[in-house]
Structures are given as structure tokens and as C-alpha cells.
Design an enzyme around this catalytic site. Sequence first.
Site, PDB file in Angstrom:
ATOM      1  N   ASN A 155     -39.601  41.431 -26.193  1.00  0.00           N
ATOM      2  CA  ASN A 155     -38.640  42.501 -26.464  1.00  0.00           C
ATOM      3  C   ASN A 155     -38.649  42.842 -27.952  1.00  0.00           C
ATOM      4  O   ASN A 155     -38.598  41.938 -28.796  1.00  0.00           O
ATOM      5  CB  ASN A 155     -37.232  42.030 -26.067  1.00  0.00           C
ATOM      6  CG  ASN A 155     -36.150  43.015 -26.482  1.00  0.00           C
ATOM      7  OD1 ASN A 155     -35.984  44.050 -25.857  1.00  0.00           O
ATOM      8  ND2 ASN A 155     -35.427  42.700 -27.550  1.00  0.00           N
ATOM      9  N   GLU A 156     -38.703  44.115 -28.255  1.00  0.00           N
ATOM     10  CA  GLU A 156     -38.651  44.591 -29.648  1.00  0.00           C
ATOM     11  C   GLU A 156     -39.442  43.673 -30.596  1.00  0.00           C
ATOM     12  O   GLU A 156     -38.890  43.149 -31.569  1.00  0.00           O
ATOM     13  CB  GLU A 156     -37.195  44.761 -30.111  1.00  0.00           C
ATOM     14  CG  GLU A 156     -36.477  45.823 -29.293  1.00  0.00           C
ATOM     15  CD  GLU A 156     -35.118  46.282 -29.855  1.00  0.00           C
ATOM     16  OE1 GLU A 156     -34.634  45.682 -30.824  1.00  0.00           O
ATOM     17  OE2 GLU A 156     -34.575  47.257 -29.293  1.00  0.00           O
TER      18      GLU A 156
ATOM     19  N   GLU B 111     -34.025  50.091 -22.626  1.00  0.00           N
ATOM     20  CA  GLU B 111     -32.710  50.043 -23.295  1.00  0.00           C
ATOM     21  C   GLU B 111     -32.359  51.456 -23.724  1.00  0.00           C
ATOM     22  O   GLU B 111     -33.112  52.078 -24.474  1.00  0.00           O
ATOM     23  CB  GLU B 111     -32.738  49.114 -24.521  1.00  0.00           C
ATOM     24  CG  GLU B 111     -32.790  47.651 -24.139  1.00  0.00           C
ATOM     25  CD  GLU B 111     -32.669  46.706 -25.347  1.00  0.00           C
ATOM     26  OE1 GLU B 111     -32.044  47.073 -26.351  1.00  0.00           O
ATOM     27  OE2 GLU B 111     -33.228  45.603 -25.247  1.00  0.00           O
TER      28      GLU B 111
HETATM   29  O1  AHR Z   1     -28.755  45.866 -26.437  1.00  0.00           O
HETATM   30  C1  AHR Z   1     -28.498  45.225 -27.642  1.00  0.00           C
HETATM   31  C2  AHR Z   1     -29.743  44.946 -28.441  1.00  0.00           C
HETATM   32  O2  AHR Z   1     -30.328  46.142 -28.842  1.00  0.00           O
HETATM   33  C3  AHR Z   1     -30.862  44.238 -27.707  1.00  0.00           C
HETATM   34  O3  AHR Z   1     -30.704  42.870 -27.675  1.00  0.00           O
HETATM   35  C4  AHR Z   1     -32.049  44.602 -28.527  1.00  0.00           C
HETATM   36  O4  AHR Z   1     -33.231  44.627 -27.762  1.00  0.00           O
HETATM   37  C5  AHR Z   1     -31.699  45.964 -29.092  1.00  0.00           C
HETATM   38  O5  AHR Z   1     -31.940  46.042 -30.440  1.00  0.00           O
END
Ligand code: AHR
Length: 520
Positions: free
Chosen positions: A175-176, A307
Site C-alpha cells: 500500500n502506498e 482509497e
Molecule cells: O485511509 C487512511 C490512510 O490514507 C491509509 O492508511 C493510507 O493508505 C492513506 O494515506
Amino acid sequence: MSTPLSAVVDVDVPGPTISRHLYGHFAEHLGRCVYEGFWVGEDSEIPHVDGIRADVVEALRKLQIPNLRWPGGCFADEYHWMDGIGPREQRPRMVNTHWGDVVENNHFGTHEFMRLCELLDTEPYISANVGSGTVRETSEWVEYLTRGDDAPMSALRSQHGRSDPWKVTFFGIGNEPWGCGGNMTAEQYVAVARQHATYARNHGDNQLYRVAAGASDGDYAWTETLMRHVTTGLGDTEPSDIYQGISFHYYTIAGTWADKGHATEFTRNEHWTTIRKAHQVRELLAGHSAVMDAYDPTRKLGLVLDEWGTWWNVEDGTNPGFLYQQNTMRDALVAAVHFEAFHDYAERLRLANIAQTVNVLQAMMLTEGAQLILTPSYHVFEMSTGHHDAQRLDVRWRSDTARTREVDGEQVATVCVTASTKENRLTLTAANLDPDTAQTVELHLRGAPLTGLTGRILVGDDVTAHNTAETPDAVTPTAYDGASLHSGPYGTVLTLRLPAASYVSLTAELDPTPEVSSTR
Ligand code: AHR
């Protein structure tokens, strides 16, 4: 009341399928989402099933949520799944460094999450730890989840009370990674992701849909790097066997990251800026799709927006690391803007997840002790279930400029309308994004007559209206009487009167076109 806006919808020309997975959700170990939101534990006085809140499950089932992403977000890249199995009291603790620096007891782990998915009748979307975990952890987690014989991880799962494997399709490779997931460059990530994705095996007949962690907003170079390295299978008849989807994240904020704006107290200018920024999702879907089209013109890979949603300053007096915010009609309208864009990009977009389900960011619901409060965002999701797995009907505006206004130097649509059909049932949803002015929309529905039109409307006293423990139904759907039908030169004309800041959902039966008899 302004002059009617006019659009044409050919109801007998169905377009691509709107995957139900575009209406996915997201539950992270963040603030009060997993703990308190879903998990209250087996000793709680709050009614629960196996430790999972019964009221939350009941409310979410009405949304027919197609998939639930877990355990993060940023949390995923410091989560070690083996710490979350076995007797709860013996599970190791850890520090949730991203979200409030709180101690996590790992009481909600793989078995609890999969039980939640069963209760919700939803598909899991699991994110692996690529930032601080090992390839072996990823490999063994997939084996633990999906393998059926007496392999080591299957045996361990049986030892912990579950003999049958689960079905897992959606599997995120980190993730990210450009930020909280390891601060990597795209090239670094691609190398690591290919390793993790390789060892995230298909066991038995379980087929994973691996999602490479993608760009923030409009970082098209990141998407380009991922596409350049996902060559296996592209150009053949088989899809890629490295990863099958590429994600990106986009949040709607009215201000800056340092001062995102207040969730419930905002000016009309801030409202319009929010709407303008919500509409940017369309530009991002177009941009990422264009990069993917260059490498994958037949669209074997999916774009995944795992997201999205509004992000405001946290509610006063709450832990800044818990991202708790209220949710007004403005948030519901932001969701409506996204739904319309998702449908329009349904050929490429395969999965989307709003952030997050309970008590965090643009939540479906908020909890206060035993009380559950449904947000306006919850209601627009519930009112849109007719679009799940339906076929899109294109809405062609007769005079596109008439439905726009200038915001911060850009032309921004003030009305959203999207339609779909499934088994001769029409679903049409419409949002008036204007907080002050009612609008009338005339839809020329060509191709088949309608019967049994019914509708509901979501509207509050003002665009700032929201639900609280004291007034849980300040914004709740009611019967809609603002639709009228008459015959026009090309078919049925459906006229909708949309009050300021409102969302309307309509369904009707489409009479199948009568067969033309042969004269031969
Ligand atoms: O949704 C909150 C955060 O936002 C998540 O953990 C991250 O992936 C994003 O920066």
C-alpha cells in the site's frame, strides 16, 4: 427554479457492466474503525456475533457490500499476520505507528476478518505487507488462507479451528509504497512487488487478483512504470500472471493537507471547491486509463481506486491519529460524483473502495458506545445498489454547458445523472450538487416504455445537514414525488425536480421491445 437541463438515454443500448466491486469498502486498523467499529470482543455488552457488532453487520448487509479491504492502508505494511492468529490472549502486541501510536493487541486477525466477511456476505480484499514484511510472509499468508490439503499452513489453520480454506480473490501487493508503505521509488517497488506477487500463489482452484500498489492522485509516471514491468501475458490471450490490477488513491479535500477544512462548518465557496475537487476523479481515471491503454489496449488489467473519499480536519477533541470526522450531505454528493465517474470508466475500473467503513474518514456509520449512526454517505450507497453488476446506459446531455458553473476558474457540473439496466429493470440516480438552487432535469428515455416508476430522495435542511446521536434521522431517505412522465416525440420524457443538495434514486421496469413479426 432554473430552466430544465435535458439529456437523452437510449434504454435499449446497454453499455459495459458496472462491476459491483466499484462499490467496495475499506476497514483499517485505524482509530475506532476495527476496534469499537467492528470488533467489540466476545465479552462485550453490545450485541455481537462472535465479537463482531451485530448492528454494524445488519446495516452493512443492506449496502450489499461487494468487498472489504483490510488490514490497511498504511497499517498493512507493518502488520505481521502470524501475530493475529491463535488464542487471543497469547497474541503478541505491536505499536500502530501510523495511527495514533497506540498499542495494538492483535485480537482482530485473519480468522476474525474472514468471519466478518462471512457475516457481511462480502469478498475479502487483503493487503499484504510489502513495506516491512517478507516474501515468505506473503506466500505463507496466501497458503494459510486458500490451500486445502495438509500443507504446513493449511495444517496451522486447521489447528486454529478452520479446516476448510477460504476463497480469496482480491490481494493487494502493499500500500502506498511511495510513502508510508516503504518510501520507495517506482522502480524499487516494482522489483519488490514482482517478488511478492510471484509467491502469492494460486492454490487449488483459488485464483488471486493481485493488485499492485499504485500512484497517488495524478502520478501517471508511477502507473507507467508499473505497466512497463507487467509484460508477462500482455499481447497474448492470457492475462498477466504477475499482477492483474493497478491501484491509485485519491482523496477529496477542500483546503490543503495541513488544513483540510471542517467537516460540518463550511462556506458555499468551500462547498463548491469540494465539488470541483471531487470531479477531478474523472480526470484521474482518464489519465491513468490512457497510460494503461498504451500498454494494454484490450484492457486485460484493471484499474483499482482502492482509497477514495473526503478527508477533513479531525473532529475537535478527538485523537488526531484516529481520523474521526462527521459526514454531511456534502459528503453524500461527493460520493454521487464518484459513482457517476466510476460508471463512465467501467470498462477499465474494476474495483474501488471508499475510505473507510466505520468511524474513520468518509464513514458509512459512526458509533457512540452502543449507538449506531448512519451517515448521508451510507444512504447514497444504499440507494445505489441497483447499479451493482448492471449495464451502464449512457446519459447524453443536450447542452452540456448548461449544467456547469465556474468554480475557481474551472467549469464544474452541478448535476450528476447516471443510469443502468439489469434484467429489464432500470436504475437511475441523480444528484443536484447545488446547495442553494433546485434544478429540473428532463430525461428523454428512448427505446422502451417504462412502468412502475418508484423513487426515493435524500435531502436535509441544508447541505451541512448530518446525523448525530441526538438526531440520527436528520438526513434519511424518504419517498420521492418529484418525478413525472409524459410522452415526447422520441419516447418517454421523465422530468425530475431536484431540490438543492439532494440525491434521488429511481427504479422502473422496462417493457421489452415487442418482437417484429415476419411477413414472409
Ligand atoms: O485511509 C487512511 C490512510 O490514507 C491509509 O492508511 C493510507 O493508505 C492513506 O494515506
